[in-house]
Design an enzyme around this catalytic site. Sequence first.
Site, PDB file in Angstrom:
ATOM      1  N   THR A 186     -26.162  54.413 -23.186  1.00  0.00           N
ATOM      2  CA  THR A 186     -25.732  54.514 -21.696  1.00  0.00           C
ATOM      3  C   THR A 186     -24.537  53.827 -21.509  1.00  0.00           C
ATOM      4  O   THR A 186     -24.284  52.797 -22.041  1.00  0.00           O
ATOM      5  CB  THR A 186     -26.887  53.865 -20.760  1.00  0.00           C
ATOM      6  N   GLU A 331     -32.660  53.027 -19.323  1.00  0.00           N
ATOM      7  CA  GLU A 331     -33.250  51.703 -19.624  1.00  0.00           C
ATOM      8  C   GLU A 331     -34.721  51.802 -19.411  1.00  0.00           C
ATOM      9  O   GLU A 331     -35.747  51.210 -20.154  1.00  0.00           O
ATOM     10  CB  GLU A 331     -32.735  50.451 -19.309  1.00  0.00           C
ATOM     11  N   LYS A 437     -21.239  56.896 -10.414  1.00  0.00           N
ATOM     12  CA  LYS A 437     -22.178  58.103 -11.060  1.00  0.00           C
ATOM     13  C   LYS A 437     -21.637  59.544 -10.356  1.00  0.00           C
ATOM     14  O   LYS A 437     -21.936  59.993  -9.309  1.00  0.00           O
ATOM     15  CB  LYS A 437     -23.561  57.920 -10.502  1.00  0.00           C
ATOM     16  N   TRP A 442     -22.094  59.207 -15.687  1.00  0.00           N
ATOM     17  CA  TRP A 442     -21.572  57.807 -15.522  1.00  0.00           C
ATOM     18  C   TRP A 442     -19.846  57.975 -15.798  1.00  0.00           C
ATOM     19  O   TRP A 442     -19.661  58.312 -16.796  1.00  0.00           O
ATOM     20  CB  TRP A 442     -21.934  56.809 -16.415  1.00  0.00           C
TER      21      TRP A 442
HETATM   22  P1  AMP Z   1     -28.800  56.802 -16.087  1.00  0.00           P
HETATM   23  O1  AMP Z   1     -28.989  55.332 -16.912  1.00  0.00           O
HETATM   24  O2  AMP Z   1     -27.557  57.548 -16.402  1.00  0.00           O
HETATM   25  O3  AMP Z   1     -29.926  57.432 -15.835  1.00  0.00           O
HETATM   26  O4  AMP Z   1     -28.424  56.095 -14.541  1.00  0.00           O
HETATM   27  C1  AMP Z   1     -29.169  55.258 -13.750  1.00  0.00           C
HETATM   28  C2  AMP Z   1     -29.025  54.930 -12.614  1.00  0.00           C
HETATM   29  O5  AMP Z   1     -28.614  56.129 -11.667  1.00  0.00           O
HETATM   30  C3  AMP Z   1     -29.877  54.076 -11.723  1.00  0.00           C
HETATM   31  O6  AMP Z   1     -29.706  52.517 -11.958  1.00  0.00           O
HETATM   32  C4  AMP Z   1     -29.089  54.579 -10.104  1.00  0.00           C
HETATM   33  O7  AMP Z   1     -27.885  53.487 -10.293  1.00  0.00           O
HETATM   34  C5  AMP Z   1     -28.631  55.716 -10.455  1.00  0.00           C
HETATM   35  N1  AMP Z   1     -29.702  56.402  -9.893  1.00  0.00           N
HETATM   36  C6  AMP Z   1     -30.802  57.351 -10.603  1.00  0.00           C
HETATM   37  N2  AMP Z   1     -31.565  57.878  -9.617  1.00  0.00           N
HETATM   38  C7  AMP Z   1     -31.231  57.588  -8.455  1.00  0.00           C
HETATM   39  C8  AMP Z   1     -31.343  57.953  -7.317  1.00  0.00           C
HETATM   40  N3  AMP Z   1     -32.513  58.928  -7.093  1.00  0.00           N
HETATM   41  N4  AMP Z   1     -30.918  57.590  -6.250  1.00  0.00           N
HETATM   42  C9  AMP Z   1     -29.671  56.946  -6.314  1.00  0.00           C
HETATM   43  N5  AMP Z   1     -29.158  56.498  -7.368  1.00  0.00           N
HETATM   44  C10 AMP Z   1     -30.094  56.632  -8.508  1.00  0.00           C
END
Ligand code: AMP
Length: 549
Positions: A186, A331, A437, A442
């Site tokens: 990540t 994570e 995001k 990311w």
């Molecule tokens: P990733 O590790 O790429 O899956 O990113 C995780 C992060 O995406 C989380 O810590 C949030 O900051 C963001 N995220 C995931 N789901 C949501 C959601 N439903 N609403 C807002 N942010 C989200």
Amino acid sequence: MKSTMQANQLGLALLLRHACRVNGRSRIVSVTADGLRVEQTFADLAQRAGRLAHALDQRGFPTGTVVGTLAGASREHLEAYLGVPASGRILHTINVRLHADQQAYIAEHANDEVIMLDSQNLETFASFAHRLPKLRLVVTVGPRTPSAAPLMPCETIDYETLIADGVPRIDWPDIDENEAAIICFTGGTTGLPKGVAYSHRSIWLQAMSICTANSVGLSSNDCLLPAVPLYHVNGWGLPFAALMAGCDLILPGASMQPSALIALIKAEAPTIAAGVPTIWSDVLAEMRTRGMSGLGRLKSVSCGGAQVPQRLVDDYAALGIRMVQAWGMTETSSMSAIAQTPAWASSADDRRRCASAQGRVVCGLEVRVSDLDGATLPADGVAVGEIQIRGPWVTQSYLDVEERNHLQDGWLRTGDLGTVDADGFICLTDRLKDAIKSGGEWIPSLALENAIRTHPSVLDAAVIAVADERWQERPAAIVVLKPDETANASELRAHLLGRVAKWWIPERWAFIDAIPRTSVGKIDKKRIRQIAGASMAWTLDAPAACAAR
Ligand code: AMP
């Protein structure tokens, strides 16, 4: 007193055996790089995964070998999802959309010895293959033109040729359920990607969680379309849940374009789908263009990875499709909170509260809110702090990273700010971590800032996230030029081309005299966001739609 229960391990070989023996007739439909439809059963999957494992045995790749992939959501990739870990090796899924430099960093740090890739990724891979000291075998999937087969520093073989050598393996080894099965990197919190290694056990438990009705809810009556790349948190764990439940599985291949997804939905009639909001808002826009009024049997979409706009939920509801928001992280093995509405939420107020939340924490995981000094705040739906989480499918460390800043008393600090209420609903309000995001993926602001600073006219640079209707967030760059320099937004964009992935390049640029910094010299993003909201004069150099997916 010890229990009397058997201590059989939760390994992916056990899951594969179940998929093949009990759900052997369930189908996997996948789309090849040429757009061809391929159908196979779970029993076929087990056979071919067994052949792959055996072929790797024959070539002398021992237990613990890391097999990297640069591939779309294809049946071959799914075969590696099972065949590699079930045989005691470790699969490492690499994000195909990253710049070659980042892919190289990730593949090197995961110690990839074998790389399996879609032929269209071969050229990019060739540009950094020599940087992988352990690389011994490259396996290509799909037709390869001679001109696109550059010299590799090791043997290169076609996937079908490789597995034709193998005999289907049935004697899967016994593997400790806590051993690593799949690695995913990540880039969420810092400039450098960090690896999370999922165990057989964590994948099992998370897949069981997904199958429950409070989560995605899968059964052998369903047909699932995960419009989720297999490199993103194990495709959110959905392929494993599908094998467990015995539901038909549709793998969209390399393209998640709305027209391709609509064609698949029409042809294969999924009942449940999943994906990031950008994908589902693009599907909706395409439906409107074509004057379509429904999506066949599709009854629900699990949507997450970024804030799901209420309007999107309402628009899908008008089509008779329940869009359910989910929250999770690499994570936490993805979907850790799901916004299903419980029966007690009968008042309009309750329903609105449930629908607007990121979701309700799933059984097995626990969440709490903490202030920045580490004190736990009340779970009253009012106190805002960092969301922290713990549980058997939450990581406790990153691969080869010593520091433990991401933990507080064994709880994972998510970097997300928000509230938790008495019913376990999480509502996010902001983000502590410094990244953007965009379209569910990311863009690390540190890495982008560093790339902008390599321009000879740039003295300093900062990147913040700005809201975007299609991509949820896009990066915006704030630049300080050196005295007497005159570089403009177009020049800086051109400078970034080839240095970072194309979709990272900001459309909005502002030029100011000095970047606000905190007392300890860090870029003060909070202050920049305030100024950006109030008085920043942006130059818009390209439409946001240029951010190619
Ligand atoms: P990733 O590790 O790429 O899956 O990113 C995780 C992060 O995406 C989380 O810590 C949030 O900051 C963001 N995220 C995931 N789901 C949501 C959601 N439903 N609403 C807002 N942010 C989200």
